[in-house]
Write an enzyme that holds these catalytic residues in place. Structure first.
Site, PDB file in Angstrom:
ATOM      1  N   SER A 153       0.835  -1.202   0.000  1.00  0.00           N
ATOM      2  CA  SER A 153       0.000   0.000   0.000  1.00  0.00           C
ATOM      3  C   SER A 153       0.875   1.259   0.000  1.00  0.00           C
ATOM      4  CB  SER A 153      -0.965  -0.039   1.182  1.00  0.00           C
ATOM      5  OG  SER A 153      -1.975   0.936   1.057  1.00  0.00           O
ATOM      6  N   ASP A 251      -9.905  -3.794  -5.620  1.00  0.00           N
ATOM      7  CA  ASP A 251      -9.178  -2.710  -4.960  1.00  0.00           C
ATOM      8  C   ASP A 251      -9.348  -1.436  -5.782  1.00  0.00           C
ATOM      9  OD1 ASP A 251      -7.372  -1.000  -3.745  1.00  0.00           O
ATOM     10  OD2 ASP A 251      -5.610  -2.247  -4.096  1.00  0.00           O
ATOM     11  N   HIS A 281      -7.964  -4.818  -1.300  1.00  0.00           N
ATOM     12  CA  HIS A 281      -6.821  -4.067  -0.812  1.00  0.00           C
ATOM     13  C   HIS A 281      -6.493  -4.503   0.608  1.00  0.00           C
ATOM     14  CE1 HIS A 281      -4.115  -0.569  -0.895  1.00  0.00           C
ATOM     15  NE2 HIS A 281      -4.364  -0.499   0.406  1.00  0.00           N
TER      16      HIS A 281
END
Length: 307
Positions: A153, A251, A281
Site C-alpha cells: 500500500s 481494490d 486491498h
C-alpha cells in the site's frame, strides 16, 4: 471473480467506523491491540530490534534472520498504513513470512509517520535505511548480490519513490522492487482510473475514504504532482530495478498499480504484474492465511531469485 467468501464474511462482521474525523492515535492503538503475542508468531532463527543511524536521523528497524547462514541476501521492507498507520508490530507477520519464504534477511523500517512528521520524513527514513544496509553489508552478512525493497500500500509508494531516488543518485545496488497493491497516484480525482468507480464501495478500502486517509500525508506537505509522492507521474522509468507489482481484483487502487507495471515494461524494465482474483486491498496484511492468497510470498520469493 466475486470477492473471496472468507474476505466477504470478515468485512460483513466489521463494525462501522466511528463518526467524525479520523483519530490517528486511537486508530493506531486499535491496530496494535490486534497484534498477537510473540509466542504465537511465525518462529525464525533470530529477530532483533535495533536503531540505525542515517542522514535523516536515527531510525528504528527490526531485523529478521530466517536461518543460520554465513551470508544473506537482503530485503528492506516498508509497511503500509496510509502514511499514518502501521508499525513494526502491526506488519511483523508480513516481514516474518517474507523472510521465511525468500530466505533473505529482512530489515523492516519503523519510519516516521504523518501527521507528526511532515513529508518527506518517512520517505527519507526508508531511503536512508536502504543506503545504510548497503554500507553495512559486512555487519549484516550481506552476500553483496540481492538488495531488494518491498512494501504494501503506502509502503509500496515508498518502494517506487526510493527506487527513483536511488536511480537519480546513481545508487545502483537495489536489485529488485516488490510493490503489494501500491498507492502510486495521490491525485484523488475519482475519474482517473476505472477501478476507483468499479471498486468504490463494499471491499474494505473505499474510494470515498482515500481523501481523508491520505489527508494527513498531503496536509504535511506531500504534493500529489511530485513524482516522489505520486511515483506514476515520473516521466522516465528507465533504469529502475526489476519490479513485481501485485494488485488485488477488488481494490480501488488496482488500475494505477497495473498501469505503473505497464509503464515500467514500456520503459524496458523487467516488470511483472500479478493480479490476485477475489482479493481486496490489504489482503497480504489481513488475509494471507487464505490459501489462494498465501502464495503471494512464494511468488515474491520466485521473483527475487531471478537475476
Amino acid at each position: 471473480m466475486t470477492l473471496h467468501p472468507q474476505v466477504a464474511a470478515a468485512l460483513a462482521s466489521m463494525p462501522a467506523p466511528p463518526p467524525g474525523p479520523l483519530d490517528p492515535v486511537a486508530m493506531r492503538a486499535a491496530e496494535e491491540a490486534q497484534v498477537p503475542p510473540v509466542a504465537e508468531r511465525l518462529p525464525l532463527h533470530a529477530v532483533e530490534d535495533r536503531t540505525v543511524t542515517t542522514p535523516a536521523g536515527d531510525v528504528p528497524v527490526r531485523v529478521y534472520t530466517p536461518a543460520e547462514s554465513d551470508a544473506y541476501g537482503l530485503l528492506v521492507y516498508f509497511h503500509g498504513g496510509a502514511f499514518f498507520l502501521g508499525s513494526l508490530e502491526t506488519h511483523d507477520h508480513i516481514a516474518r513470512s517474507l523472510a521465511t519464504a525468500t530466505g533473505l534477511r529482512v530489515v523492516s523500517v519503523g519510519y516516521r509517520r504523518a501527521p507528526e512528521a511532515a513529508f518527506p520524513a518517512g520517505l527519507q527514513d526508508c531511503y536512508g535505511v536502504v543506503r545504510w544496509a548497503a554500507e553495512h553489508g559486512e555487519e549484516l552478512a550481506w552476500d553483496g548480490r540481492t538488495l531488494a525493497v518491498a512494501g504494501d500500500s503506502s509502503g509500496g509508494t515508498f518502494v517506487a519513490a526510493v527506487a527513483a531516488m536511488a536511480a537519480d543518485d546513481g545508487f545502483d545496488r537495489i536489485t529488485h522492487q516488490v510493490l503489494f497493491y501500491p498507492s502510486l497516484d495521490l491525485d484523488l480525482d475519482v475519474d482517473r482510473y476505472a477501478s476507483l468507480r468499479e471498486n468504490a464501495e463494499g471491499y474494505g478500502l473505499e474510494t470515498a475514504g482515500l481523501k481523508p486517509f491520505n489527508a494527513f500525508y498531503l496536509d504535511s506537505g506531500a504534493d500529489p504532482a511530485d513524482p516522489l509522492v505520486s511515483p506514476i507521474k515520473r516521466a522516465d522509468l528507465a533504469d529502475l530495478p526489476p519490479a513485481l507489482v501485485v494488485t488485488a481484483e477488488h481494490d480501488p487502487l488496482r488500475d494505477e498499480g497495473e498501469l505503473y507495471g505497464r509503464r515500467l515494461q514500456e520503459a524496458g524494465v523487467d516488470a511483472t504484474v500479478s493480479r490476485y482474483a477475489g482479493a481486496n486491498h490489504g489482503f497480504v496484511v489481513n488475509f494471507s492465511w487464505i490459501p489462494e492468497f498465501s502464495r503471494v510470498f512464494q511468488e515474491t520469493a520466485d521473483f527475487l531469485k531471478r537475476s
